[in-house]
Enzyme design. Structure first.
Site, PDB file in Angstrom:
ATOM      1  N   CYS A  82      39.909  44.804  43.243  1.00 55.62           N
ATOM      2  CA  CYS A  82      38.904  44.259  44.165  1.00 55.62           C
ATOM      3  C   CYS A  82      39.227  44.670  45.593  1.00 55.62           C
ATOM      4  O   CYS A  82      38.346  44.693  46.449  1.00 55.62           O
ATOM      5  CB  CYS A  82      38.813  42.761  44.017  1.00 55.62           C
ATOM      6  SG  CYS A  82      40.396  41.990  43.799  1.00 55.62           S
TER       7      CYS A  82
ATOM      8  N   GLU B 268      37.732  34.478  44.010  1.00 56.26           N
ATOM      9  CA  GLU B 268      38.286  35.745  44.509  1.00 56.26           C
ATOM     10  C   GLU B 268      37.368  36.822  43.953  1.00 56.26           C
ATOM     11  O   GLU B 268      37.353  37.063  42.748  1.00 56.26           O
ATOM     12  CB  GLU B 268      39.736  35.881  44.032  1.00 56.26           C
ATOM     13  CG  GLU B 268      40.542  36.826  44.881  1.00 56.26           C
ATOM     14  CD  GLU B 268      40.673  38.174  44.223  1.00 56.26           C
ATOM     15  OE1 GLU B 268      39.835  39.054  44.549  1.00 56.26           O
ATOM     16  OE2 GLU B 268      41.584  38.350  43.393  1.00 56.26           O
TER      17      GLU B 268
ATOM     18  N   LYS C  46      40.061  30.769  30.655  1.00 58.47           N
ATOM     19  CA  LYS C  46      39.096  31.630  29.937  1.00 58.47           C
ATOM     20  C   LYS C  46      39.417  33.056  30.359  1.00 58.47           C
ATOM     21  O   LYS C  46      39.190  33.451  31.495  1.00 58.47           O
ATOM     22  CB  LYS C  46      37.680  31.247  30.347  1.00 58.47           C
ATOM     23  CG  LYS C  46      36.590  31.524  29.328  1.00 58.47           C
ATOM     24  CD  LYS C  46      36.483  32.952  28.844  1.00 58.47           C
ATOM     25  CE  LYS C  46      35.490  33.754  29.664  1.00 58.47           C
ATOM     26  NZ  LYS C  46      35.528  35.187  29.316  1.00 58.47           N
TER      27      LYS C  46
ATOM     28  N   GLY D  27      30.397  34.899  40.627  1.00 56.37           N
ATOM     29  CA  GLY D  27      30.889  33.860  41.545  1.00 56.37           C
ATOM     30  C   GLY D  27      29.744  32.956  42.000  1.00 56.37           C
ATOM     31  O   GLY D  27      29.882  31.723  42.062  1.00 56.37           O
TER      32      GLY D  27
ATOM     33  N   GLY E 249      36.474  37.505  39.827  1.00 59.27           N
ATOM     34  CA  GLY E 249      35.537  38.409  39.166  1.00 59.27           C
ATOM     35  C   GLY E 249      34.492  38.886  40.142  1.00 59.27           C
ATOM     36  O   GLY E 249      34.742  38.953  41.355  1.00 59.27           O
ATOM     37  N   SER E 250      33.323  39.179  39.612  1.00 58.34           N
ATOM     38  CA  SER E 250      32.283  39.765  40.472  1.00 58.34           C
ATOM     39  C   SER E 250      31.648  38.702  41.365  1.00 58.34           C
ATOM     40  O   SER E 250      31.613  37.513  41.023  1.00 58.34           O
ATOM     41  CB  SER E 250      31.208  40.395  39.588  1.00 58.34           C
ATOM     42  OG  SER E 250      30.639  39.403  38.754  1.00 58.34           O
ATOM     43  N   THR E 251      31.138  39.162  42.498  1.00 52.09           N
ATOM     44  CA  THR E 251      30.457  38.255  43.427  1.00 52.09           C
ATOM     45  C   THR E 251      29.233  37.643  42.752  1.00 52.09           C
ATOM     46  O   THR E 251      28.926  36.462  42.928  1.00 52.09           O
ATOM     47  CB  THR E 251      30.084  39.024  44.702  1.00 52.09           C
ATOM     48  OG1 THR E 251      31.318  39.381  45.360  1.00 52.09           O
ATOM     49  CG2 THR E 251      29.255  38.189  45.662  1.00 52.09           C
ATOM     50  N   GLU E 252      28.563  38.439  41.929  1.00 50.49           N
ATOM     51  CA  GLU E 252      27.385  37.961  41.207  1.00 50.49           C
ATOM     52  C   GLU E 252      27.721  36.741  40.334  1.00 50.49           C
ATOM     53  O   GLU E 252      27.035  35.714  40.388  1.00 50.49           O
ATOM     54  CB  GLU E 252      26.935  39.134  40.326  1.00 50.49           C
ATOM     55  CG  GLU E 252      25.640  39.022  39.652  1.00 50.49           C
ATOM     56  CD  GLU E 252      25.519  40.179  38.624  1.00 50.49           C
ATOM     57  OE1 GLU E 252      26.303  41.160  38.696  1.00 50.49           O
ATOM     58  OE2 GLU E 252      24.661  40.070  37.753  1.00 50.49           O
TER      59      GLU E 252
ATOM     60  N   GLU F  32      30.289  47.749  45.638  1.00 48.26           N
ATOM     61  CA  GLU F  32      31.593  47.904  44.984  1.00 48.26           C
ATOM     62  C   GLU F  32      31.415  48.696  43.678  1.00 48.26           C
ATOM     63  O   GLU F  32      30.656  48.289  42.806  1.00 48.26           O
ATOM     64  CB  GLU F  32      32.174  46.528  44.665  1.00 48.26           C
ATOM     65  CG  GLU F  32      33.541  46.609  44.025  1.00 48.26           C
ATOM     66  CD  GLU F  32      34.156  45.242  43.777  1.00 48.26           C
ATOM     67  OE1 GLU F  32      33.459  44.358  43.268  1.00 48.26           O
ATOM     68  OE2 GLU F  32      35.348  45.092  44.090  1.00 48.26           O
TER      69      GLU F  32
HETATM   70  P1  ADP Z   1      33.018  42.286  35.485  1.00 47.07           P
HETATM   71  O1  ADP Z   1      31.569  42.530  35.742  1.00 47.07           O
HETATM   72  O2  ADP Z   1      33.881  43.129  36.296  1.00 47.07           O
HETATM   73  O3  ADP Z   1      33.392  42.233  34.036  1.00 47.07           O
HETATM   74  P2  ADP Z   1      32.670  39.481  35.682  1.00 47.07           P
HETATM   75  O4  ADP Z   1      32.537  38.735  36.953  1.00 47.07           O
HETATM   76  O5  ADP Z   1      31.449  39.653  34.840  1.00 47.07           O
HETATM   77  O6  ADP Z   1      33.330  40.842  36.046  1.00 47.07           O
HETATM   78  O7  ADP Z   1      33.771  38.821  34.740  1.00 47.07           O
HETATM   79  C1  ADP Z   1      34.915  38.140  35.192  1.00 47.07           C
HETATM   80  C2  ADP Z   1      35.142  36.930  34.309  1.00 47.07           C
HETATM   81  O8  ADP Z   1      34.006  36.081  34.431  1.00 47.07           O
HETATM   82  C3  ADP Z   1      35.264  37.239  32.818  1.00 47.07           C
HETATM   83  O9  ADP Z   1      36.233  36.348  32.247  1.00 47.07           O
HETATM   84  C4  ADP Z   1      33.893  36.914  32.281  1.00 47.07           C
HETATM   85  O10 ADP Z   1      33.890  36.538  30.920  1.00 47.07           O
HETATM   86  C5  ADP Z   1      33.500  35.734  33.143  1.00 47.07           C
HETATM   87  N1  ADP Z   1      32.056  35.515  33.253  1.00 47.07           N
HETATM   88  C6  ADP Z   1      31.056  36.418  33.156  1.00 47.07           C
HETATM   89  N2  ADP Z   1      29.860  35.823  33.277  1.00 47.07           N
HETATM   90  C7  ADP Z   1      30.089  34.504  33.454  1.00 47.07           C
HETATM   91  C8  ADP Z   1      29.266  33.352  33.647  1.00 47.07           C
HETATM   92  N3  ADP Z   1      27.939  33.442  33.675  1.00 47.07           N
HETATM   93  N4  ADP Z   1      29.868  32.160  33.828  1.00 47.07           N
HETATM   94  C9  ADP Z   1      31.213  32.042  33.808  1.00 47.07           C
HETATM   95  N5  ADP Z   1      32.040  33.087  33.618  1.00 47.07           N
HETATM   96  C10 ADP Z   1      31.503  34.303  33.436  1.00 47.07           C
END
Ligand code: ADP
Length: 502
Positions: A309, A275, A199, A257, A252-255, A406
């Site tokens: 990151c 990561e 994805k 994650g 991606g983001s810790t949130e 961050e």
């Molecule tokens: P940023 O805030 O820097 O865009 P994200 O962590 O939101 O980073 O995004 C990183 C990846 O995670 C993207 O491919 C995004 O589509 C995906 N993503 C965002 N929200 C969710 C979620 N709730 N569940 C799974 N994947 C997600």
């Protein structure tokens, strides 16, 4: 300084690829989303629509997971030898290498990064990663283990372990290094014999879609790599919660994650590697080679517009040299030309999206409200592109958001220290632990600090040095597990202990 002259057009091949009606790769076919929906991808350099992409959601994720399951359990991939898998990965690397310029242009248009940087770093690193992982395919070995079994006196056994592919892997990647993140994820999965649903980030889907074409050209069987474009809350969340996915590898983001962990816990306890974010300390000690450290500190934060990151976003400098270093980094920043990534003179492109530009500017405003001062930068540019000036902040306090959170933009907080004893606790004072760096000419001091810093990567007299053979990942809330190196291979395999009574 913003480059205002027009950037060159992309090559005809790239224009024709970008202008296509982009579809999902499922079971070896390019298919529309079941809903028929599409979404627009924006060129961050001018805010204009760049491409139209299928909007995959849960229904498409279901199809992709079913295809990956089938390819994992039967058919040519299942039957393939490790050597054949390695050959396919090597072939993919060769194909990618013949398209470096094309991928660099796609990456520049889609993400905003300078084309020359993508051509020098992102694409060659992806090529190298596939080659490194191709080599691993034939070296995934178990061990033989002498066992004692105290409650079976006299019995004899032959015990050994097998390392087997974990199965169907969902991989969710971000937008900062779109192709390279796809490579970091796909390489070890394919070397170990897993199958994948990838994805990609909704902001930057194009290079992975082009890679999908090369994956087909290389000869990977249908269903081994499936690519779903779509949004995080729908496609990403459906993948994370899918009961037939054996592992999620997320960057991606810790949130987000934490949401992935929750989704796995609520369904099938799939394995997870993460990561995540960082707020990495970059430490310049008084005995450092100062000119080199200043250039290094500038690259540490401004490389990829700070959208890394592991960006060196907290710069610790001894008070005696604080002004000199801050002025030096500001001077470096003043030489960076902002402009569309396709412009040959652009040293820094736009933020990836308007949302990211807003996010960075909101952080800057919060810092200014709390008393931080920009020695240079601190503004967005007045154009349709999502540019933010490279910024050096001083007069910060540890509790300010610009120091503790961050930002993921070209903003460094410079912090003076007096007492070396306070340095390590201050550097480690973060919920993150992804990377750190030390600049010093004293070798013992360098290694002592490297040991004391709570981070997955420590660079000494350098920054942002990556290699396919080096594990990368985080302590604390920067993640679980490691990317690259043999550690990544381990994390895509299960260990099976087999015991035979003789
Ligand atoms: P940023 O805030 O820097 O865009 P994200 O962590 O939101 O980073 O995004 C990183 C990846 O995670 C993207 O491919 C995004 O589509 C995906 N993503 C965002 N929200 C969710 C979620 N709730 N569940 C799974 N994947 C997600």
């Amino acid at each position: 300084m913003l480059l205002t002259t027009d950037a060159p057009q992309a090559s005809p091949d790239v224009q024709s690829f970008v202008g296509k009606d982009h579809k999902l790769l499922i079971a070896g076919e390019w298919v529309a989303a079941e809903s028929g929906k599409t979404f627009a991808v924006t060129n961050p350099a001018n805010g204009q629509p760049l491409a139209t992409v299928s909007e995959g959601d849960a229904a498409d994720v279901n199809r992709a997971v079913a295809a990956a399951r089938q390819a994992f359990e039967s058919g040519p991939w299942h039957a393939m030898t490790p050597s054949e898998r390695g050959k396919l990965l090597w072939k993919l690397a060769d194909l990618l290498e013949t398209h470096v310029e094309e991928f660099a242009e796609i990456e520049s248009l889609d993400n905003g990064k300078p084309r020359a940087v993508a051509a020098a770093a992102d694409i060659p690193l992806a090529v190298d990663l596939f080659r490194y992982m191709a080599g691993w395919a034939t070296k995934i070995e178990g061990t033989t283990i002498p066992i004692s079994v105290p409650y079976m006196p006299g019995a004899e056994f032959h015990s050994y372990t097998l390392r087997e592919p974990i199965g169907v892997v969902g991989q969710i990647i971000p937008w900062n290094f779109p192709l390279l993140m796809a490579a970091w994820k796909l390489g070890p999965a394919l070397a170990t014999g897993c199958t994948v649903v990838l994805k990609v980030a909704e902001e930057t889907p194009l290079s992975a879609l082009r890679l999908g074409q090369l994956i087909q050209e290389a000869g990977f069987p249908a269903g081994v790599v499936n690519i779903v474009t779509g949004f995080g809350e729908t496609a990403g969340a459906a993948l994370a919660a899918h009961p037939d996915v054996d592992k999620i590898a997320f960057t991606g983001s810790t949130e987000v994650g934490k949401l992935i962990v929750k989704a796995a816990g609520n369904t099938n306890l799939k394995k997870i590697t993460l990561e995540l974010g960082g707020k990495s300390p970059n430490i310049i000690l008084p005995d450092a080679d100062l000119p080199a450290a200043i250039v290094g500190a500038s690259n540490a934060i401004f490389f990829n517009h700070g959208q890394c990151c592991c960006a060196g976003s907290r710069l610790f400098v001894h008070r005696s040299q604080f002004e000199e270093v801050v002025d030096g980094v500001a001077e470096q920043a003043s030489q960076i030309k902002l402009g569309p990534g396709m412009h040959p003179d652009a040293g820094m492109g736009p933020m990836v999206s308007q949302i990211q530009q807003e996010r960075v500017c909101n952080y800057l405003e919060s810092g200014f409200r709390e008393g931080a001062r920009a020695v240079i930068g601190g503004n967005r540019s007045d154009t349709d592109g999502y540019f933010v000036e490279p910024t050096v902040l001083v007069d910060t306090k540890p509790e300010m958001q610009v120091v503790s959170e961050e930002i993921f933009g070209p903003v460094v907080a410079a912090v003076a220290f007096d007492d070396p004893e306070e340095l390590i606790p201050a550097a480690n004072n973060s919920i993150y632990g992804l990377a750190a760096a030390v600049w010093t000419q004293d070798v013992s001091k360098a290694h002592r600090l490297a040991k004391q810093l709570r981070a997955g990567s420590v660079w000494i007299n350098c920054y942002n040095v990556f290699d396919a053979a080096l594990p990368f990942g985080g302590y604390k809330q920067s993640g679980w597990g490691r990317e690259m190196g043999h550690e990544a291979i381990d994390l895509y395999t299960e260990t099976k202990a087999v015991t035979l009574q003789l």
